[in-house]
Design a protein around this motif. Sequence first.
Motif, short mmCIF file in Angstrom:
data_model
loop_
_atom_site.label_atom_id
_atom_site.label_comp_id
_atom_site.label_asym_id
_atom_site.label_seq_id
_atom_site.Cartn_x
_atom_site.Cartn_y
_atom_site.Cartn_z
N LYS A 1 -8.70 11.53 -0.51
CA LYS A 1 -9.29 10.47 0.31
C LYS A 1 -9.49 9.22 -0.54
O LYS A 1 -9.91 9.31 -1.70
N SER A 2 -9.19 8.06 0.04
CA SER A 2 -9.42 6.81 -0.70
C SER A 2 -10.91 6.62 -0.94
O SER A 2 -11.73 7.11 -0.18
N THR B 1 -13.68 3.77 -0.86
CA THR B 1 -13.82 2.44 -0.27
C THR B 1 -15.11 1.80 -0.77
O THR B 1 -16.19 2.35 -0.60
N THR C 1 -4.65 -0.34 -5.25
CA THR C 1 -5.78 -0.85 -4.48
C THR C 1 -5.29 -1.61 -3.26
O THR C 1 -4.17 -2.14 -3.25
N ARG C 2 -6.14 -1.67 -2.25
CA ARG C 2 -5.90 -2.54 -1.10
C ARG C 2 -7.16 -3.38 -0.94
O ARG C 2 -8.25 -2.85 -0.88
N GLU D 1 -10.11 -0.79 -1.27
CA GLU D 1 -9.80 0.64 -1.16
C GLU D 1 -9.06 1.05 -2.43
O GLU D 1 -8.13 0.37 -2.85
N LYS E 1 -15.05 3.26 5.53
CA LYS E 1 -13.77 2.57 5.69
C LYS E 1 -13.76 1.68 6.95
O LYS E 1 -13.04 0.69 7.02
N VAL F 1 -13.81 -2.26 7.03
CA VAL F 1 -12.61 -3.10 6.95
C VAL F 1 -12.36 -3.78 8.30
O VAL F 1 -12.15 -4.99 8.36
#
Length: 364
Positions: free
Chosen positions: A123-124, A126, A184-185, A208, A242, A245
Amino acid sequence: MPESRPVLCRTCMERLGIPDADEGPCEICEKVRAGLHLADTINPDFEYESFNVGIVMPPGPQEREGELVSAYHLRGARSFKTEMNRELRERLEERLGKRADVVDPDVVFEIHIPKGRVFYHLKSLTLSGSYNKYDRTIPQTKWHCKACRGRGCPRCNNTGKMYPTSVEEIVGEPLLAATKGRETRFHGAGREDIDVRMLGDGRPFVIEILSPKVRTLDYAALEAAINEDERIAIHGLAPCEKSLVEALKMGAFRKTYNAILDKTLTIEEIKRIEEELVGEIDQRTPIRVSHRRSDLIRKRKVYKVIGKNSKTTELEIYCDGGLYIKELISGDEGRTQPSVSQILNMQVQCKQLDVLAIHKDTDN
Ligand SMILES: [Zn+2]
Ligand SMILES: [Zn+2]
């Protein structure tokens, strides 16, 4: 009744409730059970608190089970896939000493029987915070080189990038190092132009981190490490959901800008701007962004303008998010109306721009 009597193991026979099956190498679960030893190879080298398992089945067993369910009219029987997932979760909970979580696990172990291996899906992580940008040469996010689209070419010195760095990279690199993540995002609550500074309390963002191997972080130390780069500053770095976002993308936050003009206006001219620029602005998509934004007319409001003279004239503008300020001043060849240039009937340009505030409490 099916064409031939099924051959099943005792467990499947009882689970489905088929009394007249022959007991033997199970048509449903035999092939799958043979692949479950893969679960014994699961040996994570990363930090996690909870997990889930998924099985990618070989072709055949599920179809065979479906046939039997319909041939014997077996409504409501638990499928063997559900059963096996449950069994595996229990086995792994015991062996790994971690908690199974089917809703929001830190990692999903995908047992891919046809490929004979286990894939780990982490899992990312965040994180949210706010950033200031004190430099007029860095973009918010990484921009791929236009010529090579990120592959690397002579024009971009083989970096694949248009600019040496970005807020995303300055924030992301220490985070990637600390989490051993893959990439990363970065998501900002809007963005400023490269040559615009982001002052005041900063701009909210979410970053993220994909596939983090470390999840327990010292946020204060990370913030300090990121803030060693004086071109930016972040604060309030903390884990978040998340879903934030979406909220950032949807929010149309009002802004306060300070625009330095290329001309010095008279007191009377400033007064006219303070009065006539307030209200609804019709802004057609600016020429400079028309290659990447659809051509339409946006209606945005200016709520307040305060002008003052120092070396040249500066305007503090309080307005809706999504209004292009450089064009509000230049008029963009008549595409923004009214504009400073239009009101004064002379060409005025924005020489320098800063975002002073993003007003989170006036979301509209
Ligand atoms: Zn079976
Ligand atoms: Zn390039």
